[in-house]
Design a protein around this motif. Structure first.
Motif, PDB file in Angstrom:
ATOM      1  N   PRO A 123     -17.313   1.816  10.574  1.00  0.00           N
ATOM      2  CA  PRO A 123     -15.895   1.834  10.196  1.00  0.00           C
ATOM      3  C   PRO A 123     -15.236   3.177  10.516  1.00  0.00           C
ATOM      4  O   PRO A 123     -15.920   4.187  10.723  1.00  0.00           O
ATOM      5  CB  PRO A 123     -15.948   1.613   8.673  1.00  0.00           C
ATOM      6  N   THR A 124     -13.925   3.178  10.528  1.00  0.00           N
ATOM      7  CA  THR A 124     -13.179   4.425  10.700  1.00  0.00           C
ATOM      8  C   THR A 124     -13.405   5.292   9.464  1.00  0.00           C
ATOM      9  O   THR A 124     -13.875   4.819   8.426  1.00  0.00           O
ATOM     10  CB  THR A 124     -11.670   4.161  10.836  1.00  0.00           C
ATOM     11  N   GLN A 182     -11.149   6.443   7.554  1.00  0.00           N
ATOM     12  CA  GLN A 182     -10.274   5.922   6.515  1.00  0.00           C
ATOM     13  C   GLN A 182     -10.909   4.723   5.820  1.00  0.00           C
ATOM     14  O   GLN A 182     -10.881   4.615   4.589  1.00  0.00           O
ATOM     15  CB  GLN A 182      -8.901   5.530   7.095  1.00  0.00           C
ATOM     16  N   GLU A 183     -11.464   3.812   6.609  1.00  0.00           N
ATOM     17  CA  GLU A 183     -12.101   2.622   6.032  1.00  0.00           C
ATOM     18  C   GLU A 183     -13.326   3.008   5.228  1.00  0.00           C
ATOM     19  O   GLU A 183     -13.584   2.448   4.162  1.00  0.00           O
ATOM     20  CB  GLU A 183     -12.478   1.621   7.130  1.00  0.00           C
ATOM     21  N   THR A 201       0.831  -1.202   0.000  1.00  0.00           N
ATOM     22  CA  THR A 201       0.000   0.000   0.000  1.00  0.00           C
ATOM     23  C   THR A 201       0.862   1.247   0.000  1.00  0.00           C
ATOM     24  O   THR A 201       2.065   1.180   0.254  1.00  0.00           O
ATOM     25  CB  THR A 201      -0.920   0.048   1.244  1.00  0.00           C
ATOM     26  N   ARG A 212     -20.940   6.641   7.848  1.00  0.00           N
ATOM     27  CA  ARG A 212     -20.271   5.661   8.726  1.00  0.00           C
ATOM     28  C   ARG A 212     -21.239   5.153   9.778  1.00  0.00           C
ATOM     29  O   ARG A 212     -21.288   3.958  10.067  1.00  0.00           O
ATOM     30  CB  ARG A 212     -19.083   6.312   9.456  1.00  0.00           C
ATOM     31  N   ARG A 249     -12.182   4.233   1.947  1.00  0.00           N
ATOM     32  CA  ARG A 249     -11.776   3.087   1.122  1.00  0.00           C
ATOM     33  C   ARG A 249     -12.988   2.410   0.501  1.00  0.00           C
ATOM     34  O   ARG A 249     -12.990   2.047  -0.676  1.00  0.00           O
ATOM     35  CB  ARG A 249     -11.003   2.063   1.962  1.00  0.00           C
ATOM     36  N   ARG A 250     -14.049   2.212   1.296  1.00  0.00           N
ATOM     37  CA  ARG A 250     -15.262   1.561   0.801  1.00  0.00           C
ATOM     38  C   ARG A 250     -15.925   2.401  -0.288  1.00  0.00           C
ATOM     39  O   ARG A 250     -16.380   1.867  -1.307  1.00  0.00           O
ATOM     40  CB  ARG A 250     -16.248   1.330   1.948  1.00  0.00           C
TER      41      ARG A 250
END
Length: 59
Positions: A37-38, A40-41, A11, A30, A44-45
């Motif tokens: 999720p955070t 950041q996550e 990454t 979220r 990403r999603r």
């Protein structure tokens, strides 16, 4: 012997600034997720979903 520290990953870090409005929208989404999720996550999603939609549109 085990090495100490973060394991190597395939990454790269990305740093970006987002408006407060956009962060509020991300945080709101979220909270709708079952696993909360955070940030950041969640980003990403969102990106993974967008990339998948782009790939399907090109087919």
């Amino acid at each position: 012997m085990k090495k100490i520290g973060r394991p190597k990953t395939d990454t790269s870090a990305v740093t970006l600034r987002l408006s407060n409005d956009m962060l509020e929208q991300i945080d709101s989404e979220r909270r709708c997720q079952g696993d909360i999720p955070t940030r950041q996550e969640m980003i990403r999603r969102i990106l993974a979903t967008w990339l998948e939609q782009q790939a399907q549109a090109q087919r």
